[in-house]
Write a protein that holds these residues in place. Structure first.
Motif, PDB file in Angstrom:
ATOM      1  N   MET A   1      -6.058  -1.772  -1.124  1.00  0.00           N
ATOM      2  CA  MET A   1      -4.879  -1.136  -1.717  1.00  0.00           C
ATOM      3  C   MET A   1      -3.646  -2.000  -1.436  1.00  0.00           C
ATOM      4  SD  MET A   1      -3.338   2.683  -1.000  1.00  0.00           S
ATOM      5  CE  MET A   1      -1.840   3.231  -1.801  1.00  0.00           C
ATOM      6  N   LYS A   2      -2.883  -2.261  -2.462  1.00  0.00           N
ATOM      7  CA  LYS A   2      -1.686  -3.081  -2.335  1.00  0.00           C
ATOM      8  C   LYS A   2      -0.652  -2.347  -1.494  1.00  0.00           C
ATOM      9  CE  LYS A   2       1.787  -5.509  -5.095  1.00  0.00           C
ATOM     10  NZ  LYS A   2       2.306  -5.752  -6.461  1.00  0.00           N
ATOM     11  N   SER A   3      -0.056  -3.067  -0.541  1.00  0.00           N
ATOM     12  CA  SER A   3       0.942  -2.444   0.319  1.00  0.00           C
ATOM     13  C   SER A   3       2.188  -2.103  -0.482  1.00  0.00           C
ATOM     14  CB  SER A   3       1.303  -3.377   1.476  1.00  0.00           C
ATOM     15  OG  SER A   3       1.885  -4.568   0.991  1.00  0.00           O
ATOM     16  N   GLN A   4       2.834  -1.014  -0.095  1.00  0.00           N
ATOM     17  CA  GLN A   4       4.030  -0.539  -0.784  1.00  0.00           C
ATOM     18  C   GLN A   4       5.175  -0.400   0.204  1.00  0.00           C
ATOM     19  OE1 GLN A   4       2.213   3.187  -2.263  1.00  0.00           O
ATOM     20  NE2 GLN A   4       2.685   2.461  -4.327  1.00  0.00           N
ATOM     21  N   GLN A   8       8.842   2.619  -2.744  1.00  0.00           N
ATOM     22  CA  GLN A   8       7.783   2.653  -3.759  1.00  0.00           C
ATOM     23  C   GLN A   8       6.824   3.807  -3.504  1.00  0.00           C
ATOM     24  OE1 GLN A   8       6.346  -1.329  -3.127  1.00  0.00           O
ATOM     25  NE2 GLN A   8       7.416  -2.159  -4.929  1.00  0.00           N
TER      26      GLN A   8
END
Length: 325
Positions: A1-4, A8
């Motif tokens: 999962m892409k870090s936010q 965001q």
């Protein structure tokens, strides 16, 4: 999962109920600042012992906060934590404490604030010994200062520096002092230092109880600050918790308009309150945002937000959102 980023994450996940209120309040805060507005933070509850300074100090440094109204407890407890953090005791099972266990804490001079015990000697008495010298000297010189000015005096003196036990950048009082932020501390008398001051007056160590300026004088200073600030900027109020820290400053508008009969007094330009107090008979301090309209504090078009949740969770998230915007 892409870090936010936190912003965001909130934008994506906070869609309903109090989560949505938090997001909209944060967006409103950002809009208010972007349009040239100024913001006062009202600090109630036990936010300093909850170490809100970790996020609030950065808000102050980045000019996202321009004035503070706080209880005497929040003013002093930020400094207590600064000089005695390593002596604090955490009580994670505080809901299960018996009366006998509470007595045991009392006998150890550990003053409990929910899950955190403030050590009397290392925190409260350490500050008392330093600030008492300032109180007595001002009394001798027939000088008078506000409570927060005495705190700034002992910080600027450097006498407390050897005792610092947290990173100074996490102290919101230090950040406010360094920015020379406008401050009011209504009802200071009911704080620990206020009680100590009264005791020293009764014992004759301080001759004139008026060596510390009063809440009425704070209101007079606030009136001048409000008039000067709103000549060129809309002023908002972001209230954390209930009680006097929020009730006191918001009253300045009807005081100027209704009591002083001044014309064209701008209403507060933004209002948000974080509180877990339910609006009902006897349990809520102040008034709901729409009720404040009837008191001449807010207008029908003032951006108004209420987040009914725990401020120790909500405020750092909202501050992070503002700082990332």
């Amino acid at each position: 999962m892409k870090s936010q980023t936190i912003k965001q994450f909130i934008d994506h996940h906070f869609r309903h109920f109090n989560a949505a209120s938090l997001k909209e309040a944060a967006k409103g805060y950002v809009r208010h600042i972007e349009l040239g507005g100024k913001m006062m933070i009202a600090l109630g509850g036990a936010m300093s012992t909850a170490e809100l300074g970790i996020s609030l100090a950065e808000m102050i440094r980045q000019d996202k906060v321009h004035a503070i109204s706080c209880t005497g407890a929040n003013l002093e407890e930020d400094i207590f934590n600064l000089v005695a953090h390593n002596y604090y005791q955490m009580i994670p099972h505080y809901r299960e404490l018996s009366a006998d266990e509470e007595v045991a804490l009392y006998e150890k001079h550990l003053n409990r604030v929910t899950d955190t015990c403030i050590p009397e000697e290392e925190a409260m008495r350490r500050i008392e010994r330093v600030i008492l010298d300032e109180w007595i000297e001002a009394d001798k010189q027939k000088q008078r200062f506000f409570p927060h000015e005495f705190i700034w005096k002992i910080l600027k003196s450097g006498k407390l520096k050897p005792f610092y036990q947290i990173d100074p950048k996490d102290s919101w009082v230090l950040a406010a002092m360094e920015k020379n932020l406008f401050m009011v501390v209504p009802g200071w008398e009911d704080s620990t230092l206020g009680n100590m001051y009264a005791a020293h007056c009764l014992q004759g160590h301080i001759k004139d109880p008026m060596t510390i300026k009063s809440g009425i004088e704070y209101m007079m200073e606030l009136a001048q600050y409000y008039l000067q600030t709103t000549k060129n900027h809309s002023l908002g109020l972001f209230q954390i918790g209930g009680g006097i820290s929020g009730d006191f400053p918001i009253c300045v508008v009807p005081m100027l308009h209704q009591d002083m009969q001044l014309r064209n007094i701008p209403l507060w330009g933004y209002f948000c309150q974080i509180s877990d107090a339910t609006t009902s008979y006897g349990s809520y301090s102040g008034a709901s945002p729409n009720e404040k309209i009837t008191w001449g504090k807010l207008g029908k078009d003032t951006p108004k937000f209420v987040i009914e949740s725990d401020a120790t969770i909500v405020a750092p998230l909202l501050f992070s959102y503002v700082l990332e915007s």
